[in-house]
Design a protein around this motif. Structure first.
Motif, PDB file in Angstrom:
ATOM      1  N   GLU A 140       0.802  -1.220   0.000  1.00  0.00           N
ATOM      2  CA  GLU A 140       0.000   0.000   0.000  1.00  0.00           C
ATOM      3  C   GLU A 140       0.838   1.275   0.000  1.00  0.00           C
ATOM      4  O   GLU A 140       0.391   2.312  -0.456  1.00  0.00           O
ATOM      5  CB  GLU A 140      -0.956  -0.010   1.188  1.00  0.00           C
ATOM      6  N   ASN A 141       2.045   1.225   0.532  1.00  0.00           N
ATOM      7  CA  ASN A 141       2.924   2.397   0.521  1.00  0.00           C
ATOM      8  C   ASN A 141       4.054   2.255  -0.493  1.00  0.00           C
ATOM      9  O   ASN A 141       5.036   2.992  -0.448  1.00  0.00           O
ATOM     10  CB  ASN A 141       3.514   2.635   1.917  1.00  0.00           C
ATOM     11  N   ARG A 145       1.686   1.139  -6.007  1.00  0.00           N
ATOM     12  CA  ARG A 145       0.457   1.772  -5.562  1.00  0.00           C
ATOM     13  C   ARG A 145       0.436   3.241  -5.956  1.00  0.00           C
ATOM     14  O   ARG A 145      -0.554   3.751  -6.476  1.00  0.00           O
ATOM     15  CB  ARG A 145       0.303   1.621  -4.046  1.00  0.00           C
ATOM     16  N   ASP A 149      -2.102   4.566  -8.905  1.00  0.00           N
ATOM     17  CA  ASP A 149      -3.102   5.586  -8.591  1.00  0.00           C
ATOM     18  C   ASP A 149      -2.937   6.803  -9.491  1.00  0.00           C
ATOM     19  O   ASP A 149      -3.926   7.400  -9.945  1.00  0.00           O
ATOM     20  CB  ASP A 149      -2.988   6.001  -7.124  1.00  0.00           C
TER      21      ASP A 149
END
Length: 249
Positions: A140-141, A145, A149
């Motif tokens: 997620e970090n 990601r 996005d």
């Protein structure tokens, strides 16, 4: 959609845009061009095949294949992570030392981590990061990601979906999905299909869910030499001549 848009151009230009985006932002632009194709191989979301195509001058290029049966039933970031997963294999072929056969070695695992996808034989934190059957999950970090996005924020989308998608997957193995095995008429006949289901990306799309396969045996095929074998769907077969995983078909 532009009524004059050609489906072939639109579908492949979108994937080429994503390839170029991640090549520049996750692989420093070093990956050579490859041929991106659509392949409907059961249990397989995508695969990388080295030097699979050749032109009339003798120039070779690699293949990254993606299975359109999953486009409508997985999140867009999962589809894009499959593309990047195969790009990591392409990177290792050109700039590293791939493991034997289908083995995912530490070099590949390190590259996956570097681009923001964590290998795991369980698909969860704490799993083994190397092996013949390897899942992965998005950090997620991580870099993937962030760049994924950013790409989606540019209004990036996938425009075309297979109307007869695979059932919702549960686990990703080596770019493949552990799913309920399905059978279907490749001519897209409605015979043998269930009621329409909504697409994950657009609930207004008319999609038809496939029924589960009543047979307990699948045909497996080597994508290099076309050798075939029959066996239980859960088998993980490797071609003895080519040392590559055999794909269920």
């Amino acid at each position: 959609m532009n009524s004059l848009a050609k489906p072939t151009e639109q579908a492949y230009e979108e994937l080429q845009l994503a390839y170029d985006w991640f090549n520049q932002r996750l692989f420093d632009g070093v990956l050579p061009p490859c041929l991106i194709t659509f392949q409907r191989n059961k249990r397989t979301m995508g695969y990388f095949s080295k030097e699979r195509f050749v032109d009339q001058s003798g120039k070779k290029t690699d293949e990254i294949a993606l299975n359109p049966e999953y486009f409508a039933v997985i999140p867009l970031d999962e589809l894009l992570s499959t593309l990047v997963h195969e790009m990591a294999h392409l990177w290792q072929y050109h700039f590293g030392k791939p493991g034997r056969g289908s083995y995912h070695n530490q070099e590949w695992a390190d590259k996956m981590m570097a681009v923001g996808l964590c290998p795991s034989d369980t698909g969860q934190p704490g799993g083994k990061q190397t092996g013949d059957q390897m899942m992965d999950y998005i950090l997620e970090n991580g870099r993937f990601r962030h760049e994924c996005d950013a790409l989606i924020e540019t209004k990036f989308k996938i425009s075309w979906y297979d109307r007869f998608p695979a059932p919702m997957p549960s686990l990703k193995l080596n770019g493949e999905m552990k799913i309920h095995f399905v059978s279907g008429d490749q001519t897209m006949s409605d015979t043998g299909y269930k009621e329409p289901i909504p697409a994950l990306s657009n609930p207004h799309l008319e999609l038809i869910a496939k029924q589960e396969n009543a047979s307990n045996r699948n045909k497996f095929k080597c994508n290099k030499c076309d050798a075939q074998a029959w066996g239980k769907p859960s088998l993980n077969l490797v071609c003895g001549d080519c040392c590559v995983p055999m794909q269920a078909s």
